[in-house]
Each structure stands twice: as C-alpha cells, then as structure tokens.
Design a protein around this motif. Structure first.
Motif, PDB file in Angstrom:
ATOM      1  N   GLU A  32       0.809  -1.215  -0.230  1.00  0.00           N
ATOM      2  CA  GLU A  32      -0.047  -0.089  -0.017  1.00  0.00           C
ATOM      3  C   GLU A  32       0.916   1.261  -0.012  1.00  0.00           C
ATOM      4  N   THR A  33       0.232   2.527  -0.183  1.00  0.00           N
ATOM      5  CA  THR A  33       0.902   3.609  -0.479  1.00  0.00           C
ATOM      6  C   THR A  33       1.218   4.132   0.936  1.00  0.00           C
ATOM      7  N   PHE A  34       2.356   4.862   1.424  1.00  0.00           N
ATOM      8  CA  PHE A  34       2.438   5.584   2.594  1.00  0.00           C
ATOM      9  C   PHE A  34       2.732   6.749   2.245  1.00  0.00           C
ATOM     10  N   PRO A  35       2.544   7.869   3.541  1.00  0.00           N
ATOM     11  CA  PRO A  35       2.536   9.230   3.255  1.00  0.00           C
ATOM     12  C   PRO A  35       4.160   9.807   3.161  1.00  0.00           C
ATOM     13  N   SER A  36       4.929   8.853   3.780  1.00  0.00           N
ATOM     14  CA  SER A  36       6.338   9.214   3.754  1.00  0.00           C
ATOM     15  C   SER A  36       7.243   8.185   3.592  1.00  0.00           C
ATOM     16  N   HIS A  37       8.635   8.617   3.156  1.00  0.00           N
ATOM     17  CA  HIS A  37       9.472   7.389   3.104  1.00  0.00           C
ATOM     18  C   HIS A  37       9.916   6.576   4.349  1.00  0.00           C
ATOM     19  N   GLY A  38       9.844   7.399   5.414  1.00  0.00           N
ATOM     20  CA  GLY A  38       9.864   6.768   6.729  1.00  0.00           C
ATOM     21  C   GLY A  38       9.024   5.876   7.185  1.00  0.00           C
ATOM     22  N   ALA A  39       7.837   6.077   6.681  1.00  0.00           N
ATOM     23  CA  ALA A  39       6.780   5.120   6.873  1.00  0.00           C
ATOM     24  C   ALA A  39       6.765   3.875   6.288  1.00  0.00           C
ATOM     25  N   ALA A  40       7.154   4.196   4.980  1.00  0.00           N
ATOM     26  CA  ALA A  40       7.178   2.928   4.005  1.00  0.00           C
ATOM     27  C   ALA A  40       8.329   2.042   4.513  1.00  0.00           C
ATOM     28  N   ARG A  41       9.356   2.696   4.901  1.00  0.00           N
ATOM     29  CA  ARG A  41      10.570   2.002   5.284  1.00  0.00           C
ATOM     30  C   ARG A  41      10.268   1.185   6.745  1.00  0.00           C
ATOM     31  N   LYS A  42       9.675   1.706   7.437  1.00  0.00           N
ATOM     32  CA  LYS A  42       9.180   1.153   8.755  1.00  0.00           C
ATOM     33  C   LYS A  42       8.462  -0.030   8.664  1.00  0.00           C
ATOM     34  N   ALA A  43       7.267  -0.032   7.697  1.00  0.00           N
ATOM     35  CA  ALA A  43       6.557  -1.043   7.201  1.00  0.00           C
ATOM     36  C   ALA A  43       7.184  -2.073   6.633  1.00  0.00           C
ATOM     37  N   ALA A  44       8.212  -1.621   5.669  1.00  0.00           N
ATOM     38  CA  ALA A  44       8.957  -2.906   5.022  1.00  0.00           C
ATOM     39  C   ALA A  44       9.866  -3.457   5.883  1.00  0.00           C
ATOM     40  N   GLN A  45      10.255  -2.758   7.148  1.00  0.00           N
ATOM     41  CA  GLN A  45      11.279  -3.550   7.804  1.00  0.00           C
ATOM     42  C   GLN A  45      10.527  -4.588   8.882  1.00  0.00           C
ATOM     43  N   ARG A  46       9.262  -4.117   9.173  1.00  0.00           N
ATOM     44  CA  ARG A  46       8.327  -4.909   9.991  1.00  0.00           C
ATOM     45  C   ARG A  46       7.928  -6.232   9.091  1.00  0.00           C
ATOM     46  N   ALA A  47       7.525  -5.987   7.746  1.00  0.00           N
ATOM     47  CA  ALA A  47       7.308  -7.047   6.935  1.00  0.00           C
ATOM     48  C   ALA A  47       8.495  -8.083   6.762  1.00  0.00           C
ATOM     49  N   ALA A  48       9.640  -7.370   6.674  1.00  0.00           N
ATOM     50  CA  ALA A  48      10.925  -8.323   6.466  1.00  0.00           C
ATOM     51  C   ALA A  48      11.094  -9.075   7.640  1.00  0.00           C
ATOM     52  N   ASN A  49      11.194  -8.443   8.842  1.00  0.00           N
ATOM     53  CA  ASN A  49      11.114  -9.238  10.231  1.00  0.00           C
ATOM     54  C   ASN A  49      10.193 -10.394  10.270  1.00  0.00           C
ATOM     55  N   GLU A  50       8.969 -10.114  10.039  1.00  0.00           N
ATOM     56  CA  GLU A  50       8.040 -10.917  10.082  1.00  0.00           C
ATOM     57  C   GLU A  50       8.490 -12.213   9.199  1.00  0.00           C
TER      58      GLU A  50
END
Length: 79
Positions: free
Chosen positions: A25-43
C-alpha cells in the motif's frame, strides 16, 4: 538460501515498498514505508510449523511437498 529484498520506492504520489514486482500500500512518507518494509521483512524471518503444501507449476502439474517451518529467507530493506 533465498534472499528477499524489500525496496522502498516512490509510488502513487507517496511511498511504498516493492518485493518481486509487487507494491505494498502507499504510505505518506519514506520513513513510514521503510518502517512497514522492515516490519514485513522481520515477520518473514519468523519460523513457523512444518506443513504440507501443494502447488501447481507452469505446465499445470500439481506437486506436494513438505515446507520446513525453519526454512526462512534472508531479508533486506533497501532504499
């Protein structure tokens, strides 16, 4: 071992992460997208139970295999 890369990219007037050509999904900022990507990668690295799987190959043949719950890919977040 398989390596999965979560690439943070600009997408739909915002930011998303992309894996194997598929966008999150689209996130409003680079930081939010990176945080979501890191969470998905960890899971994705969390082991689970060994299970039986069935899948159809490109020629329409079905295969049955065991999927080891500890056979997790290496993950990385880029961008």
């Amino acid at each position: 071992m398989t390596k999965v890369i979560y690439q943070v990219v600009e997408h739909n007037d915002g930011w998303a992460y992309q894996v194997d050509g598929v966008f999150s999904e689209t996130f409003p900022s680079h930081g939010a997208a990176r945080k979501a990507a890191q969470r998905a990668a960890n899971e994705q690295g969390v082991p689970g139970p060994t299970t039986d799987i069935s899948y159809e190959d490109e020629e329409g043949h079905w295969h049955d295999e065991k999927s080891a719950g500890d056979d997790r890919p290496e993950t990385e977040v880029a961008g």
